[in-house]
Every structure is written in C-alpha cells, then in structure tokens.
Scaffold this motif. Structure first.
Motif, PDB file in Angstrom:
ATOM      1  N   PHE A  96      39.774  48.067  24.621  1.00 26.74           N
ATOM      2  CA  PHE A  96      40.729  47.481  23.684  1.00 26.74           C
ATOM      3  C   PHE A  96      40.009  46.629  22.639  1.00 26.74           C
ATOM      4  O   PHE A  96      40.345  46.650  21.457  1.00 26.74           O
ATOM      5  N   ALA A  97      39.032  45.850  23.111  1.00 26.34           N
ATOM      6  CA  ALA A  97      38.306  44.953  22.206  1.00 26.34           C
ATOM      7  C   ALA A  97      37.552  45.754  21.144  1.00 26.34           C
ATOM      8  O   ALA A  97      37.539  45.380  19.958  1.00 26.34           O
ATOM      9  N   GLU A  98      36.923  46.832  21.558  1.00 28.53           N
ATOM     10  CA  GLU A  98      36.186  47.655  20.591  1.00 28.53           C
ATOM     11  C   GLU A  98      37.125  48.244  19.547  1.00 28.53           C
ATOM     12  O   GLU A  98      36.849  48.208  18.341  1.00 28.53           O
ATOM     13  N   LEU A  99      38.242  48.776  20.010  1.00 25.90           N
ATOM     14  CA  LEU A  99      39.208  49.363  19.085  1.00 25.90           C
ATOM     15  C   LEU A  99      39.773  48.306  18.141  1.00 25.90           C
ATOM     16  O   LEU A  99      39.880  48.524  16.926  1.00 25.90           O
ATOM     17  N   ALA A 100      40.122  47.140  18.697  1.00 28.07           N
ATOM     18  CA  ALA A 100      40.675  46.065  17.877  1.00 28.07           C
ATOM     19  C   ALA A 100      39.658  45.598  16.838  1.00 28.07           C
ATOM     20  O   ALA A 100      40.015  45.310  15.689  1.00 28.07           O
ATOM     21  N   ALA A 101      38.385  45.526  17.224  1.00 27.82           N
ATOM     22  CA  ALA A 101      37.345  45.104  16.284  1.00 27.82           C
ATOM     23  C   ALA A 101      37.215  46.089  15.127  1.00 27.82           C
ATOM     24  O   ALA A 101      37.100  45.692  13.959  1.00 27.82           O
ATOM     25  N   ARG A 102      37.249  47.368  15.440  1.00 29.39           N
ATOM     26  CA  ARG A 102      37.132  48.392  14.393  1.00 29.39           C
ATOM     27  C   ARG A 102      38.271  48.295  13.393  1.00 29.39           C
ATOM     28  O   ARG A 102      38.080  48.522  12.188  1.00 29.39           O
ATOM     29  N   ASP A 137      36.314  31.994  26.442  1.00 29.76           N
ATOM     30  CA  ASP A 137      35.914  32.298  25.063  1.00 29.76           C
ATOM     31  C   ASP A 137      36.031  33.795  24.787  1.00 29.76           C
ATOM     32  O   ASP A 137      36.495  34.209  23.717  1.00 29.76           O
ATOM     33  N   ALA A 138      35.601  34.591  25.758  1.00 26.81           N
ATOM     34  CA  ALA A 138      35.689  36.046  25.587  1.00 26.81           C
ATOM     35  C   ALA A 138      37.143  36.476  25.450  1.00 26.81           C
ATOM     36  O   ALA A 138      37.487  37.312  24.603  1.00 26.81           O
ATOM     37  N   GLY A 139      38.007  35.881  26.279  1.00 28.99           N
ATOM     38  CA  GLY A 139      39.428  36.202  26.190  1.00 28.99           C
ATOM     39  C   GLY A 139      40.023  35.799  24.853  1.00 28.99           C
ATOM     40  O   GLY A 139      40.817  36.546  24.254  1.00 28.99           O
ATOM     41  N   ALA A 140      39.620  34.631  24.348  1.00 30.67           N
ATOM     42  CA  ALA A 140      40.124  34.165  23.054  1.00 30.67           C
ATOM     43  C   ALA A 140      39.649  35.065  21.916  1.00 30.67           C
ATOM     44  O   ALA A 140      40.399  35.351  20.973  1.00 30.67           O
ATOM     45  N   LEU A 141      38.406  35.524  22.008  1.00 38.85           N
ATOM     46  CA  LEU A 141      37.867  36.410  20.977  1.00 38.85           C
ATOM     47  C   LEU A 141      38.619  37.736  20.955  1.00 38.85           C
ATOM     48  O   LEU A 141      39.007  38.238  19.892  1.00 38.85           O
ATOM     49  N   ILE A 142      38.855  38.294  22.145  1.00 40.30           N
ATOM     50  CA  ILE A 142      39.566  39.568  22.213  1.00 40.30           C
ATOM     51  C   ILE A 142      40.999  39.405  21.722  1.00 40.30           C
ATOM     52  O   ILE A 142      41.518  40.256  20.977  1.00 40.30           O
ATOM     53  N   ALA A 143      41.656  38.311  22.115  1.00 40.22           N
ATOM     54  CA  ALA A 143      43.024  38.060  21.657  1.00 40.22           C
ATOM     55  C   ALA A 143      43.072  37.945  20.134  1.00 40.22           C
ATOM     56  O   ALA A 143      44.001  38.443  19.484  1.00 40.22           O
ATOM     57  N   PHE A 144      42.055  37.298  19.548  1.00 34.62           N
ATOM     58  CA  PHE A 144      41.979  37.159  18.091  1.00 34.62           C
ATOM     59  C   PHE A 144      41.886  38.531  17.432  1.00 34.62           C
ATOM     60  O   PHE A 144      42.581  38.816  16.447  1.00 34.62           O
ATOM     61  N   LEU A 145      41.017  39.372  17.952  1.00 32.93           N
ATOM     62  CA  LEU A 145      40.827  40.694  17.360  1.00 32.93           C
ATOM     63  C   LEU A 145      42.082  41.543  17.492  1.00 32.93           C
ATOM     64  O   LEU A 145      42.475  42.240  16.551  1.00 32.93           O
ATOM     65  N   GLU A 147      45.147  40.474  17.770  1.00 33.24           N
ATOM     66  CA  GLU A 147      46.175  39.909  16.893  1.00 33.24           C
ATOM     67  C   GLU A 147      45.972  40.340  15.444  1.00 33.24           C
ATOM     68  O   GLU A 147      46.938  40.551  14.694  1.00 33.24           O
ATOM     69  N   HIS A 148      44.718  40.471  15.028  1.00 33.13           N
ATOM     70  CA  HIS A 148      44.413  40.832  13.638  1.00 33.13           C
ATOM     71  C   HIS A 148      44.230  42.336  13.438  1.00 33.13           C
ATOM     72  O   HIS A 148      43.842  42.764  12.343  1.00 33.13           O
ATOM     73  N   SER A 149      44.497  43.113  14.475  1.00 31.66           N
ATOM     74  CA  SER A 149      44.294  44.563  14.364  1.00 31.66           C
ATOM     75  C   SER A 149      45.318  45.214  13.448  1.00 31.66           C
ATOM     76  O   SER A 149      45.075  46.307  12.921  1.00 31.66           O
ATOM     77  N   GLY A 150      46.476  44.569  13.288  1.00 25.49           N
ATOM     78  CA  GLY A 150      47.519  45.146  12.454  1.00 25.49           C
ATOM     79  C   GLY A 150      48.293  46.255  13.132  1.00 25.49           C
ATOM     80  O   GLY A 150      49.112  46.924  12.494  1.00 25.49           O
ATOM     81  N   ASN A 151      48.051  46.447  14.444  1.00 24.00           N
ATOM     82  CA  ASN A 151      48.729  47.526  15.167  1.00 24.00           C
ATOM     83  C   ASN A 151      49.626  46.908  16.240  1.00 24.00           C
ATOM     84  O   ASN A 151      49.134  46.385  17.240  1.00 24.00           O
ATOM     85  N   GLU A 152      50.927  46.956  16.026  1.00 23.06           N
ATOM     86  CA  GLU A 152      51.869  46.315  16.943  1.00 23.06           C
ATOM     87  C   GLU A 152      51.819  46.926  18.338  1.00 23.06           C
ATOM     88  O   GLU A 152      51.998  46.225  19.343  1.00 23.06           O
ATOM     89  N   LEU A 153      51.601  48.224  18.430  1.00 19.75           N
ATOM     90  CA  LEU A 153      51.538  48.859  19.740  1.00 19.75           C
ATOM     91  C   LEU A 153      50.325  48.383  20.521  1.00 19.75           C
ATOM     92  O   LEU A 153      50.398  48.130  21.730  1.00 19.75           O
ATOM     93  N   LEU A 154      49.197  48.233  19.831  1.00 20.50           N
ATOM     94  CA  LEU A 154      47.997  47.711  20.488  1.00 20.50           C
ATOM     95  C   LEU A 154      48.236  46.287  20.969  1.00 20.50           C
ATOM     96  O   LEU A 154      47.867  45.924  22.093  1.00 20.50           O
ATOM     97  N   ILE A 155      48.877  45.471  20.134  1.00 20.62           N
ATOM     98  CA  ILE A 155      49.156  44.084  20.499  1.00 20.62           C
ATOM     99  C   ILE A 155      50.018  44.024  21.753  1.00 20.62           C
ATOM    100  O   ILE A 155      49.745  43.262  22.688  1.00 20.62           O
ATOM    101  N   LYS A 156      51.055  44.833  21.785  1.00 16.98           N
ATOM    102  CA  LYS A 156      51.973  44.818  22.923  1.00 16.98           C
ATOM    103  C   LYS A 156      51.302  45.373  24.179  1.00 16.98           C
ATOM    104  O   LYS A 156      51.456  44.824  25.267  1.00 16.98           O
ATOM    105  N   THR A 157      50.544  46.428  24.041  1.00 20.53           N
ATOM    106  CA  THR A 157      49.908  47.066  25.199  1.00 20.53           C
ATOM    107  C   THR A 157      48.790  46.205  25.762  1.00 20.53           C
ATOM    108  O   THR A 157      48.577  46.162  26.980  1.00 20.53           O
TER     109      THR A 157
END
Length: 228
Positions: A96-102, A137-145, A147-157
């Motif tokens: 999830f983190a990798e996808l959100a970062a991209r 910190d890792a959890g906060a970083l992933i949550a940040f990414l 949240e900023h992914s712009g994909n509501e389905l990713l956020i919810k999942t």
C-alpha cells in the motif's frame, strides 16, 4: 427580527459507534486489551458507558480489521496473531505504501513536502536513538502518503491494513529495523523532485531490507533455541 443564519460550518459529529471503535482500537493497539482476551458485553458497557448496540457495531468493524474474532454462543475475543499473519500484514502494508507513494508524491505541494520532511526528520531521530517510536513514525508516514494519494478507495481500504499492522507488531516486538537513514534521505530526495516512481522504489527497497532483517533475526533465534 428573523434569526440570522450562521456563517460557520457545523463541525462534524462522530457517531457513537465510531467513538467506541476508536477507544477499543486504541486499547487493542496499546495492549490494554491483550491478544486472546475475551470481550464481555457487560464489562465493555461498564467501561465505555454506552449501550450494547454501538459496542457490537464497533466489534463488527474490529472483526473486519482482523483484530477480533467471534464464534456464535462461544466467545468474542482479541485475536492472537501468528508470525505468518505478521508477515502478511507488513507485506501488504508496504505494498500500500509503495502504491500510495507513486500516486501521492508527484502531486505534493510545497507545504505537503515540508510536512513530509518533518515526518522523515522525526523518523531519522528515532532510528538513530534506537527508539521504538520509529514504528509510529512509519505508520504516520504511510498514513500521510495514503491520505495524499488522491484515491478514495485506497484510503478506505488501507484503514484496515494499517490498523492490523499496528496490532500484530505488538506480538513481534523484536522486529525493529533501525538502519533506515539512507532510505529516508533517498525518499526525501524523491519527494523534492516529485518523482513518484523513485519514491515507490525506495519503499520497495526498504521493505526488502526489513524482510531480510527479520529473516536474520529468526535464523539467529532458531540457532539459539537449538543449542539451548
């Protein structure tokens, strides 16, 4: 005179079941409600000060997250995750983190990049001090990414995956990977360049390094047990 309409936006009010969910989730993730502990309706009502209905609704959500298990007429209890479930949760979390970062990094504005930089600074500080707050910190970083992914389905999942990972790590406290400074700085550079692919590659590399670290610890523990 007619009463004027308020120019202020009404603040969103949380449903009672969501308040109960937050409290139970926090208690599970900080170990107050321990793995294997049975959840009794009467005790939960007394603790939370609410009726059974929002408690049962919250428990249903915790079951969806994989943090509570139920068997009709037998028990409702906090799960006792296995090592395999730990591995599954973190493999999916890093995915999830990798996808959100991209998706997130190319669209970050300057304010968001500065916020991200502060998260990275904090993680580096905790890693250098070998402070277990690095996990948060890792959890906060992933949550940040996410949240900023712009994909509501990713956020919810991702919500269930993130909460699952927070919980299962309590059962495997030895797996903290401190050697992250190079990865954090590489990620910072990728974010400044708005290079989502590079940012995703950094997370993929850190995921691989963490997996190798866990494998080494497990092998060492197995050898120690064999010679004990």
């Amino acid at each position: 005179m007619p009463v004027p309409k308020s120019s202020m936006e009404p603040s969103p009010r949380k449903l009672l079941r969501d308040v109960v969910l937050e409290k139970m989730l926090a208690a599970i993730q900080d170990g107050t409600l321990q793995a294997g502990e049975r959840l009794n309706d009467d005790e939960l009502v007394a603790w939370l000060g609410v009726s059974r209905t929002p408690i049962r609704e919250a428990i249903a959500k915790l079951v969806d997250f994989g943090l509570v298990e139920m068997e009709a007429n037998r028990y409702t209890r906090v799960v006792s995750p296995t090592r395999e479930q730990y591995d599954d949760a973190f493999q999916l979390l890093f995915g999830f983190a990798e996808l959100a970062a991209r998706w997130a990094v190319p669209n970050l504005d300057e304010t968001a990049v500065q916020q991200l930089s502060k998260l990275l600074d904090q993680a580096r500080e905790h890693a250098n001090a070998e402070d277990r707050a690095l996990n948060d910190d890792a959890g906060a970083l992933i949550a940040f990414l996410v949240e900023h992914s712009g994909n509501e389905l990713l956020i919810k999942t991702a919500e269930g995956v993130v909460n699952r990972a927070k919980f299962v790590r309590l059962q495997q406290p030895e797996f903290v990977f401190w050697d992250v400074e190079h990865g954090l700085e590489s990620f910072r550079a990728a974010a400044k360049a708005r290079d989502g692919e590079a940012a995703g590659a950094v997370i993929r590399g850190m995921s691989r390094a963490m997996a190798e670290h866990m494998a080494e610890i497990r092998a060492a523990n197995a050898d120690a047990d064999a010679t004990a």
